[in-house]
Structures are given as C-alpha cells and as structure tokens.
Write a protein that holds these residues in place. Structure first.
Motif, mmCIF file in Angstrom:
data_model
loop_
_atom_site.group_PDB
_atom_site.id
_atom_site.type_symbol
_atom_site.label_atom_id
_atom_site.label_comp_id
_atom_site.label_asym_id
_atom_site.label_seq_id
_atom_site.Cartn_x
_atom_site.Cartn_y
_atom_site.Cartn_z
ATOM 1 N N LEU A 4 -79.359 -58.518 -70.508
ATOM 2 C CA LEU A 4 -79.764 -58.501 -69.104
ATOM 3 C C LEU A 4 -79.449 -59.858 -68.489
ATOM 4 O O LEU A 4 -79.943 -60.885 -68.950
ATOM 5 N N PHE A 5 -78.628 -59.856 -67.448
ATOM 6 C CA PHE A 5 -78.308 -61.079 -66.716
ATOM 7 C C PHE A 5 -79.152 -61.114 -65.442
ATOM 8 O O PHE A 5 -79.040 -60.221 -64.596
ATOM 9 N N VAL A 6 -80.005 -62.120 -65.329
ATOM 10 C CA VAL A 6 -80.764 -62.342 -64.107
ATOM 11 C C VAL A 6 -79.925 -63.293 -63.264
ATOM 12 O O VAL A 6 -79.740 -64.464 -63.621
ATOM 13 N N ALA A 7 -79.394 -62.793 -62.156
ATOM 14 C CA ALA A 7 -78.386 -63.563 -61.422
ATOM 15 C C ALA A 7 -78.498 -63.300 -59.932
ATOM 16 O O ALA A 7 -79.342 -62.519 -59.470
ATOM 17 N N ASP A 8 -77.646 -63.970 -59.184
ATOM 18 C CA ASP A 8 -77.535 -63.691 -57.757
ATOM 19 C C ASP A 8 -76.846 -62.335 -57.579
ATOM 20 O O ASP A 8 -76.302 -61.775 -58.542
ATOM 21 N N PRO A 9 -76.854 -61.771 -56.368
ATOM 22 C CA PRO A 9 -76.237 -60.449 -56.166
ATOM 23 C C PRO A 9 -74.809 -60.408 -56.696
ATOM 24 O O PRO A 9 -73.998 -61.298 -56.413
ATOM 25 N N LEU A 10 -74.488 -59.376 -57.466
ATOM 26 C CA LEU A 10 -73.164 -59.284 -58.086
ATOM 27 C C LEU A 10 -72.047 -59.281 -57.051
ATOM 28 O O LEU A 10 -70.950 -59.797 -57.305
ATOM 29 N N ALA A 11 -72.321 -58.718 -55.886
ATOM 30 C CA ALA A 11 -71.297 -58.630 -54.852
ATOM 31 C C ALA A 11 -70.879 -59.998 -54.327
ATOM 32 O O ALA A 11 -69.828 -60.128 -53.692
ATOM 33 N N ASP A 81 -82.039 -57.038 -75.815
ATOM 34 C CA ASP A 81 -81.826 -57.959 -76.941
ATOM 35 C C ASP A 81 -81.832 -59.406 -76.482
ATOM 36 O O ASP A 81 -82.233 -60.301 -77.239
ATOM 37 N N ALA A 82 -81.391 -59.651 -75.259
ATOM 38 C CA ALA A 82 -81.423 -61.002 -74.703
ATOM 39 C C ALA A 82 -81.468 -60.918 -73.189
ATOM 40 O O ALA A 82 -80.871 -60.018 -72.587
ATOM 41 N N VAL A 83 -82.199 -61.856 -72.587
ATOM 42 C CA VAL A 83 -82.242 -62.015 -71.135
ATOM 43 C C VAL A 83 -81.593 -63.358 -70.828
ATOM 44 O O VAL A 83 -82.046 -64.403 -71.305
ATOM 45 N N VAL A 84 -80.512 -63.326 -70.062
ATOM 46 C CA VAL A 84 -79.775 -64.546 -69.738
ATOM 47 C C VAL A 84 -80.104 -64.918 -68.298
ATOM 48 O O VAL A 84 -79.719 -64.219 -67.363
ATOM 49 N N MET A 85 -80.838 -66.010 -68.123
ATOM 50 C CA MET A 85 -81.257 -66.446 -66.791
ATOM 51 C C MET A 85 -80.137 -67.257 -66.152
ATOM 52 O O MET A 85 -79.825 -68.365 -66.583
ATOM 53 N N VAL A 284 -79.460 -77.267 -66.016
ATOM 54 C CA VAL A 284 -79.932 -76.254 -66.972
ATOM 55 C C VAL A 284 -80.089 -74.873 -66.349
ATOM 56 O O VAL A 284 -80.277 -73.893 -67.080
ATOM 57 N N THR A 285 -80.036 -74.757 -65.024
ATOM 58 C CA THR A 285 -80.288 -73.456 -64.410
ATOM 59 C C THR A 285 -79.100 -72.512 -64.592
ATOM 60 O O THR A 285 -79.232 -71.459 -65.198
ATOM 61 N N SER A 286 -77.937 -72.886 -64.079
ATOM 62 C CA SER A 286 -76.761 -72.022 -64.244
ATOM 63 C C SER A 286 -75.497 -72.877 -64.315
ATOM 64 O O SER A 286 -74.664 -72.843 -63.402
ATOM 65 N N PRO A 287 -75.359 -73.664 -65.386
ATOM 66 C CA PRO A 287 -74.178 -74.532 -65.511
ATOM 67 C C PRO A 287 -72.874 -73.739 -65.421
ATOM 68 O O PRO A 287 -72.773 -72.627 -65.940
ATOM 69 N N THR A 288 -71.894 -74.348 -64.781
ATOM 70 C CA THR A 288 -70.625 -73.672 -64.517
ATOM 71 C C THR A 288 -69.454 -74.409 -65.165
ATOM 72 O O THR A 288 -69.641 -75.229 -66.049
ATOM 73 N N CYS A 289 -68.260 -74.087 -64.708
ATOM 74 C CA CYS A 289 -66.976 -74.680 -65.121
ATOM 75 C C CYS A 289 -66.381 -74.034 -66.366
ATOM 76 O O CYS A 289 -65.418 -74.563 -66.935
#
Length: 328
Positions: A4-11, A81-85, A284-289
C-alpha cells in the motif's frame, strides 16, 4: 507482497521523474500487488483497525494514462504486507495526524516504511541539529534581533522556513543586508514563527547534492542539483539541473556515519542534502531523485529500494512467527 502506497493523488504524478512511480514500477515487475491511497482517506473507528479507502492498481506502461484501477475497497492497513508512506510535504498538522494513525496501525500489526514515529522525530530541516560536526553555522530562532545578529556575524546567509519543500520560501541575504528586516518579518510572521538561518555556502554553485540512504547503506551516486542563471536554489522544483556523480570522500563520510543510526530508528529511505562538505537537510518524508540517478548512471535505485523493502518485510514476518511460536 501486497503493498500500500500512501501518496499524493496518482493523477498528479509526473511519471518521467517520480520516485514513488519508480518504486511501483519495480514492485510490479516483481509481481507484487499494488494498492494506493491518500493520507486523508485513512481513519480509525473504535473496535476496528486503522483502515483506508484504497485502490488496487495495474500499471499500463503508458506515460500519461499510466495506471488503471482494478478494484476499490476499504482495507485495513495491517492486512497489507507493507505500507509505504510517500506523502509529500508540507509537514503540517494533517501530515502529523497521519503519522499518528500510522503509529496506531503499527500497534495493530502493520509494517510501515518509513516508520511513523521516525517521521515525526526527524523534521527535515531540524534533524541536522543532532549532527553539528557536519553542518554549517546555523541558527534556529523566531527572534528577529537574534537573526539580524547572526547575519551581522556571518555577512552572507540563507534564511528558510522549517516546513518548506522544493526550495520554497528560501532567501539569500548578502553583506549589504538588503531587505533583511522585511524578509525576517515575513518569514517569522513578525517574530511568531521559527525559521532557520545558515551561513551561505559558496559550494552551492557546484550543486546541492542529494545522497540517498537505503536500508542503512548509501547509494554510491549522488544527484548534484545545480542552480541555473542567477538562482541561488539548486532544487529541481526551482529549476536546478540534476547531474549524477559518484559520492565524494566527504559525502561518504557523512552518509556512512548517519546511515546505520537512521536505519536503526526505522528509516528505510533517507535523502541527505549536502553542499560542499556540509550537511544541510535530512529528508525522510518522500526522498526523490531515483530516476535521475538511474538514468544517468545505470545504478538501479528503485531495485535497491524494493530489495531492502522485501528484506525488511521478510525479517518482520520471521520475527512475528518466532514470537507466535514462543507464545504457543
């Protein structure tokens, strides 16, 4: 695995550069089941576990219509199995409430990455204060006179809010102190909001380097985000140019010191920001690159992340099985 990915709107995803999308793509390639929700959709009710309205998605391979919804359901986080924030900043009160719900889900048996308590305890600007040996001269204050004195001492400073992202709200004030009073009044809301001041680091012209830590180990390449034109900010969102490069000796020294400490606290993925040889942020919230590093070097960051996630889930599953056997 069910992820489960807890994220901003997929669109809203820009799939050509989005790191969460890169994670999803690699997880799907391995046959894992993908679910997605927004933080605002999570909730708790007495006598029920923390749950969320979620969507099971399939990736299409198309750049624009990049996913289809296969199923919509209300699910319990502990059944994944995992929740990815992966909710982007700002780290506002709603984000904080989401971490509290995730902590409750962890009590109920959910496996959350990054761990919710660790997210709360590592605000991205302030987390560097724990490691003063690596940072530039820094002041955290809401007092305008104290901030002015810091500028007078160092002459050339960066001023920034504590809850910004993508370079928003960052100001450089040089020796002439042009508009310093006005800038401080605006950033501190007339002395009622705490901000950060740091001595300006000329090495920013060579880039604000993003160094990724995954599972307690540094990725061997950083993405140097280089300011363009007259811009002082290297953030990609502010128009910086991303150039991947091997870690320098100082990058590696910082990364290898922090990586095991942060991993032990439940931070599976961390993004260090380094200018020259100075640590400026711990993200730590949503590292990118992910995608920029992979495209330029061939080093598959998303694959390493899913490797680490699988290892963490397997270890947690084994530990739960051992505990259950012991209780029996």
């Amino acid at each position: 695995m069910k992820l489960l990915f807890v994220a901003d709107p997929l669109a809203t995803f820009k799939t050509y550069k989005d790191s969460t999308f890169a994670m999803m793509r690699e997880a799907a390639r391995r046959g894992h089941e993908l679910w997605a929700c927004e933080a605002r959709e999570m909730g708790w009710r007495q006598d029920h576990p923390v749950g969320t309205a979620a969507r099971r998605i399939r990736l299409t391979g198309d750049e624009l219509a990049w996913f289809t919804v296969e199923e919509e359901a209300r699910i319990a986080l502990r059944d994944m199995d995992a929740v990815v924030m992966r909710k982007d900043p700002p780290f506002d009160t709603e984000y904080l409430y989401a971490t509290h719900l995730l902590t409750q889900a962890e009590r109920e048996g959910a496996r959350v990455f990054n761990r919710a308590q660790a997210l709360r305890e590592h605000p991205e600007k302030l987390a560097i204060l724990e490691f003063p040996q690596f940072i530039a001269p820094t002041l955290v204050s809401s007092d305008v006179d104290t901030l002015k004195a810091f500028h007078a001492e160092h002459g050339d400073v960066i001023l920034k809010p504590l809850d910004g992202m993508g370079g928003a709200g960052i100001f450089r004030v040089k020796q002439d102190a042009l508009n310093l009073g006005s800038i401080l009044e605006s950033l501190t809301l007339l002395g009622t909001r705490t901000i950060m001041a740091q001595r300006y680091l000329p090495a920013i012209t060579q880039g604000d380097k993003r160094v990724l830590l995954i599972g307690g180990e540094p990725v061997p390449y950083a993405l140097a985000r280089i300011p363009q034109g007259t811009e002082v900010r290297g953030n990609l969102a502010a128009g910086g140019k991303g150039v991947a490069q091997p870690l320098s000796a100082s990058d590696r020294a910082i990364a290898e010191t922090l990586a095991p400490i942060l991993a032990a606290r439940g931070l599976l993925l961390v993004g260090l920001d380094i200018i020259g040889d100075r640590l400026t942020e711990i993200n730590v919230t949503s590292p990118t690159c992910f995608q920029e590093i992979t495209q330029q070097t061939g080093w598959d960051v998303a694959s390493r992340f899913i490797d680490a996630l699988e290892q963490q889930v397997a270890a947690a599953t084994a530990a739960q099985a051992t505990t259950a056997d012991y209780r029996e």
